[in-house]
Design an enzyme around this catalytic site. Structure first.
Site, short mmCIF file in Angstrom:
data_model
loop_
_atom_site.label_atom_id
_atom_site.label_comp_id
_atom_site.label_asym_id
_atom_site.label_seq_id
_atom_site.Cartn_x
_atom_site.Cartn_y
_atom_site.Cartn_z
N SER A 59 0.91 -1.18 -0.06
CA SER A 59 0.06 -0.18 0.09
C SER A 59 0.87 1.30 0.09
O SER A 59 0.08 2.34 -0.07
CB SER A 59 -1.05 0.02 1.23
OG SER A 59 -2.24 -0.73 0.95
N LYS A 62 0.07 3.80 -2.74
CA LYS A 62 -1.08 4.70 -2.69
C LYS A 62 -0.37 6.29 -2.35
O LYS A 62 -0.97 7.11 -2.73
CB LYS A 62 -1.87 4.49 -1.34
CG LYS A 62 -2.74 3.15 -1.67
CD LYS A 62 -3.60 3.05 -0.24
CE LYS A 62 -4.50 1.95 -0.49
NZ LYS A 62 -3.94 0.68 -0.21
N SER A 114 -6.07 3.46 4.69
CA SER A 114 -5.48 2.51 3.55
C SER A 114 -6.71 1.73 2.67
O SER A 114 -6.46 0.68 2.68
CB SER A 114 -4.20 1.65 4.04
OG SER A 114 -3.35 0.94 3.18
N LYS A 221 3.09 6.46 5.21
CA LYS A 221 2.37 5.42 4.55
C LYS A 221 2.61 3.92 5.02
O LYS A 221 3.86 3.79 5.05
CB LYS A 221 1.96 5.62 3.00
CG LYS A 221 1.10 4.54 2.53
CD LYS A 221 -0.60 5.10 3.02
CE LYS A 221 -1.50 3.94 2.76
NZ LYS A 221 -1.45 2.85 3.66
#
Length: 401
Positions: A59, A62, A114, A221
């Site tokens: 993720s 992203k 997320s 993140k």
């Protein structure tokens, strides 16, 4: 005059004290398969562990999705929510068909929770489809210099052909952190996500690093898939200095992030890590030199980066030697022909003139062709390293079709 001397002496003493206090910490260790620490000002690598190894980014993908959304000019438009988005494999923001929410609010929720469903919806809102958005992601990665990265989706769920490196993701994150709105989003520990009908949903971050109490922690993140393992892109800002650390497949990401970032901040003089509006220009120059020396020390003591530097130097020497040999050969041939002409002791006819001119023309062309060959070698080297990393890394087969 006397007071001016006192002021100068005091400034020098303060500078020396600051230098003494700013001792570089021991090189940190990590359980990560790949990791990278950079200065976000210039993307200079302060430390790394196999930072150019091809990895599943999970993720952390992203980050790029958020960049394109912020640059789309559609932030206040309604989010397009399709069955494909709603049915995307979790983690999920919990979007439902018929929900009315702006791209801006969905983007914020996506980065905090997320949400993979939100990532697909963002991609479809911005580009019309996931494949079209993936092309935008790859074009942007190339523009930023993330040359060992290839995206297939906006969320990071494992897919063959979807990959990045810790170094590339640090570069992408550095670009993102220069956007005030991105910085604001990824620094949030919790948020009331606002829908267009007036109701809100409370979401909390998956990023434990933000809640760790680390001085200056402000992003960015998390990520996890079975293939990627635990991932983290962490950032912290002190004064005007922002550092970014990326950890891929790291069982101890929450422990490693503060250690690596603290190590990075130890490169800089304390006065560089304080909020300030006016800085003495002379002191800045001195402090920059100190910083350069510390970074040089880090590269010398970090086997990965030292080996990379040595390889680059050796390759450059090899190419330079080839160029020198070509030039020497051309010069020797030219001298030899001149000697032949001088030693002939005969009247030179127009035919002989033409032959000599033709010889010189061939020599010049030969030299140019050889230079072009050297240039081609350089181009091939760059192309191999940049566009076909799988040739350098056999393990890349599992990431690329």
């Amino acid at each position: 005059m006397y007071l001016k001397k006192i002021a100068i002496i005091f400034s020098l003493c303060l500078l020396i004290c600051n230098i003494a206090l700013a001792k570089t910490l021991p090189n940190p260790d990590t359980s990560a398969v790949s990791a990278c620490l950079i200065d976000a000002d210039d993307n200079g690598v302060l430390y790394g562990k196999d930072e150019d190894k091809i990895m599943h980014p999970a993720s952390t993908t992203k980050i790029m999705t958020a960049i394109l959304a912020l640059e789309s000019g559609k932030l206040d438009e309604p989010l397009v929510i399709t069955p494909e988005a709603v049915n995307t494999e979790p983690s999920s923001l919990g979007l439902r068909l018929g929900d009315k929410i702006t791209l801006r609010e969905a983007l914020t929720g996506m980065m905090i929770v997320s949400g993979n469903d939100a990532a697909v919806a963002v991609a479809q809102t911005v580009a019309g489809s996931v494949p079209a958005f993936a092309k935008m992601m790859n074009d942007k990665a190339k523009e930023l210099g993330a040359v060992n990265t290839h995206f297939l989706n906006p969320h990071g769920l494992t897919a063959q052909g979807h990959y990045s490196t810790a170094h590339d993701m640090a570069i992408i994150a550095s670009y993102a952190m220069k956007k005030p709105e991105f910085r604001e989003i990824v620094s949030k520990k919790a948020y009331n996500m606002k829908y267009m009908d007036g109701h809100t949903e409370y979401v909390t971050t998956t990023n434990r690093f933000l809640k760790s109490g680390f001085e200056g922690a402000n992003g960015i993140k998390t990520g996890f898939t079975n293939a990627a393992g635990d991932c983290l892109v962490a950032s912290a800002t002190r004064g005007q200095k922002t550092l970014i650390a990326v950890f891929y497949n790291d069982d101890y990401r929450w422990d490693d992030a503060p250690v690596w970032l603290e190590f990075g901040f130890s490169f800089y003089d304390p006065s560089e890590l304080q909020d300030r509006t006016v800085v003495n220009k002379q002191n800045v120059i001195k402090l920059n030199k100190i910083t350069e020396q510390r970074i040089k020390h880090s590269r010398e003591t970090n086997k990965n980066l030292a080996a990379l530097d040595a390889a680059i130097v050796n390759r450059a020497k090899s190419l330079n030697n080839k160029t020198t040999d070509v030039a020497d050969t051309a010069q020797q041939t030219k001298v030899k022909n001149v000697d032949v002409v001088e030693n002939t002791k005969v009247e030179v006819s127009s035919d002989v003139d033409n032959n000599i001119n033709n010889d010189e023309y061939k020599e010049n062309n030969s030299s140019e062709e050889n230079v072009e060959v050297v240039s081609d070698v350089t181009t091939d080297m760059n192309t191999t390293e940049i566009t076909t990393p799988e040739e350098l890394n056999p393990s890349l087969e599992k990431y690329v079709y």
